[in-house]
Design an enzyme around this catalytic site. Structure first.
Site, PDB file in Angstrom:
ATOM      1  N   ARG A 147      49.688  62.540  49.694  1.00  0.00           N
ATOM      2  CA  ARG A 147      48.831  63.709  49.587  1.00  0.00           C
ATOM      3  C   ARG A 147      48.362  64.149  50.969  1.00  0.00           C
ATOM      4  O   ARG A 147      48.329  63.355  51.909  1.00  0.00           O
ATOM      5  CB  ARG A 147      47.611  63.407  48.713  1.00  0.00           C
ATOM      6  CG  ARG A 147      47.946  63.008  47.279  1.00  0.00           C
ATOM      7  CD  ARG A 147      46.673  62.655  46.521  1.00  0.00           C
ATOM      8  NE  ARG A 147      46.936  62.291  45.131  1.00  0.00           N
ATOM      9  CZ  ARG A 147      47.150  61.046  44.717  1.00  0.00           C
ATOM     10  NH1 ARG A 147      47.130  60.039  45.586  1.00  0.00           N
ATOM     11  NH2 ARG A 147      47.390  60.795  43.434  1.00  0.00           N
ATOM     12  N   LYS A 171      43.489  57.992  45.741  1.00  0.00           N
ATOM     13  CA  LYS A 171      42.287  58.298  44.965  1.00  0.00           C
ATOM     14  C   LYS A 171      41.611  57.018  44.501  1.00  0.00           C
ATOM     15  O   LYS A 171      42.268  56.062  44.106  1.00  0.00           O
ATOM     16  CB  LYS A 171      42.657  59.167  43.761  1.00  0.00           C
ATOM     17  CG  LYS A 171      43.111  60.577  44.148  1.00  0.00           C
ATOM     18  CD  LYS A 171      43.387  61.416  42.918  1.00  0.00           C
ATOM     19  CE  LYS A 171      43.750  62.850  43.298  1.00  0.00           C
ATOM     20  NZ  LYS A 171      44.010  63.695  42.116  1.00  0.00           N
ATOM     21  N   HIS A 240      51.173  70.277  49.494  1.00  0.00           N
ATOM     22  CA  HIS A 240      51.429  69.750  48.147  1.00  0.00           C
ATOM     23  C   HIS A 240      52.823  70.129  47.640  1.00  0.00           C
ATOM     24  O   HIS A 240      53.401  69.412  46.816  1.00  0.00           O
ATOM     25  CB  HIS A 240      50.358  70.248  47.171  1.00  0.00           C
ATOM     26  CG  HIS A 240      50.074  69.283  46.062  1.00  0.00           C
ATOM     27  ND1 HIS A 240      49.438  68.076  46.266  1.00  0.00           N
ATOM     28  CD2 HIS A 240      50.355  69.326  44.734  1.00  0.00           C
ATOM     29  CE1 HIS A 240      49.341  67.439  45.114  1.00  0.00           C
ATOM     30  NE2 HIS A 240      49.884  68.170  44.171  1.00  0.00           N
ATOM     31  N   ARG A 243      55.050  67.411  48.557  1.00  0.00           N
ATOM     32  CA  ARG A 243      54.879  66.264  47.646  1.00  0.00           C
ATOM     33  C   ARG A 243      55.712  66.496  46.386  1.00  0.00           C
ATOM     34  O   ARG A 243      56.408  65.588  45.914  1.00  0.00           O
ATOM     35  CB  ARG A 243      53.394  66.105  47.303  1.00  0.00           C
ATOM     36  CG  ARG A 243      53.056  64.966  46.337  1.00  0.00           C
ATOM     37  CD  ARG A 243      51.541  64.809  46.289  1.00  0.00           C
ATOM     38  NE  ARG A 243      51.060  64.059  45.155  1.00  0.00           N
ATOM     39  CZ  ARG A 243      50.938  62.733  45.097  1.00  0.00           C
ATOM     40  NH1 ARG A 243      51.321  62.001  46.124  1.00  0.00           N
ATOM     41  NH2 ARG A 243      50.447  62.128  44.032  1.00  0.00           N
ATOM     42  N   HIS A 266      50.229  57.836  41.174  1.00  0.00           N
ATOM     43  CA  HIS A 266      49.698  58.346  39.912  1.00  0.00           C
ATOM     44  C   HIS A 266      49.152  57.195  39.075  1.00  0.00           C
ATOM     45  O   HIS A 266      49.734  56.111  39.045  1.00  0.00           O
ATOM     46  CB  HIS A 266      50.796  59.065  39.117  1.00  0.00           C
ATOM     47  CG  HIS A 266      51.133  60.426  39.665  1.00  0.00           C
ATOM     48  ND1 HIS A 266      52.308  61.076  39.379  1.00  0.00           N
ATOM     49  CD2 HIS A 266      50.444  61.257  40.488  1.00  0.00           C
ATOM     50  CE1 HIS A 266      52.326  62.246  39.995  1.00  0.00           C
ATOM     51  NE2 HIS A 266      51.213  62.373  40.667  1.00  0.00           N
ATOM     52  N   TYR A 275      57.735  66.401  36.608  1.00  0.00           N
ATOM     53  CA  TYR A 275      58.929  66.615  37.438  1.00  0.00           C
ATOM     54  C   TYR A 275      60.221  66.554  36.629  1.00  0.00           C
ATOM     55  O   TYR A 275      61.263  66.978  37.110  1.00  0.00           O
ATOM     56  CB  TYR A 275      58.972  65.589  38.574  1.00  0.00           C
ATOM     57  CG  TYR A 275      57.774  65.684  39.475  1.00  0.00           C
ATOM     58  CD1 TYR A 275      57.597  66.781  40.321  1.00  0.00           C
ATOM     59  CD2 TYR A 275      56.776  64.707  39.462  1.00  0.00           C
ATOM     60  CE1 TYR A 275      56.469  66.897  41.128  1.00  0.00           C
ATOM     61  CE2 TYR A 275      55.657  64.810  40.267  1.00  0.00           C
ATOM     62  CZ  TYR A 275      55.514  65.905  41.096  1.00  0.00           C
ATOM     63  OH  TYR A 275      54.407  66.022  41.890  1.00  0.00           O
TER      64      TYR A 275
END
Length: 294
Positions: A147, A171, A240, A243, A266, A275
């Site tokens: 990210r 995150k 992004h 990414r 994720h 995707y």
């Protein structure tokens, strides 16, 4: 101290949420409190019931707010009342039966392989610190799928040249290790030579501004936009997008979805499954071009 303040402190110190996330939660709760005060004549959010929450969601929808924005606010309420229940402040969670609104599935924007090869193999980057940095930004985003925020926080100590890996803090401060190519290792070593010559006592962060300070979102956006414009005509040209490009190209070349999930950081496979749509579209194109009955 108000309940919302306690909740925001919990997010900051216990859940380690980012300042941006905390600010979003604070804004959502302030909006909800204003609505409850006007319609239900109370500012005590521990006293409201399911109907008040549902009424606010309907009100937001009638105002024309996008389903994705409403769902974010619903997620805020769910987290807030889950916290109150956990702390014993309420006995019944009024947000439990509030369901998110349906949103149209969006196909992630990505850059075609040919365009990325043209950008990284044919475009000449200036033989300067800024030129080396710009190229490294593009290569890191495309080759690791990290990210924008993760790249900004990346430090020299996070790179293991012996193992050819990069440690990324994602995150929730969750760390993951991403393998990198020999080519990227070589670029990083070259860049660090330029960086040391340019700034003798440089910052520990990998990506720096022209003034030797830690990179910031607008800098990365400008770099990506400038170079993607040379090879790609799509409207979206952001970090992004690279990414998305990383994940789509891996999937198209046969990588397992679970492996892509782990590299991207994720928390669930459902986030990675977006995707697969791009991969299916590619299969359709191949079928139409190659099958005699297509």
């Amino acid at each position: 101290m108000q309940l919302t303040d306690k909740f925001l402190q919990y997010l900051e110190y216990e859940k380690r949420r980012s300042p941006h996330t905390i600010a979003s939660y604070a804004h959502d709760l302030a909006q909800f409190r204003s609505y409850v005060a006007e319609i239900y004549e109370t500012e005590d959010l521990s006293q409201v019931d399911h109907n008040a929450l549902r009424s606010w969601v309907v009100h937001l929808s009638e105002q024309g707010l996008k389903a994705s924005s409403i769902n974010r606010k619903i997620a805020t309420l769910k987290s807030f009342y889950k916290f109150l229940l956990k702390k014993g402040i309420i006995k019944v969670n009024p947000a439990l039966r509030i369901k998110p609104m349906k949103t149209p599935k969006r196909t992630p924007t990505f850059v075609e392989e040919g365009a990325m090869q043209q950008l990284l193999d044919e475009i000449e980057f200036p033989n300067t610190f800024a030129g080396m940095r710009d190229r490294l930004v593009l290569e890191l985003l495309y080759q690791t799928g990290m990210r924008e925020s993760e790249l900004i926080q990346l430090k020299e100590q996070d790179i293991d040249f012996l193992q050819s890996t990069i440690k990324v803090k994602g995150k929730g401060n969750k760390e993951r290790v991403i393998p990198i190519s020999t080519h990227l290792v070589h670029l990083l070593k070259q860049y660090f030579v330029f960086k040391k010559k340019k700034f003798e006592n440089s910052s520990p962060y990998v990506i720096l501004s022209n003034k030797g300070e830690q990179a910031y979102p607008l800098l990365l956006y400008r770099i990506v936009q400038r170079y993607l414009t040379m090879v790609n005509h799509k409207e979206k040209k952001s970090p992004h997008v690279l990414r998305h490009t990383f994940a789509t190209h891996l999937l198209n070349r046969g990588a397992e979805l679970n492996a892509i999930k782990d590299i991207l950081g994720h928390s669930s496979l459902s986030a990675t499954q977006i995707y697969t749509h791009n991969s299916l579209e590619r299969l359709k194109d191949i079928f139409e071009q190659a099958h005699p009955k297509a």
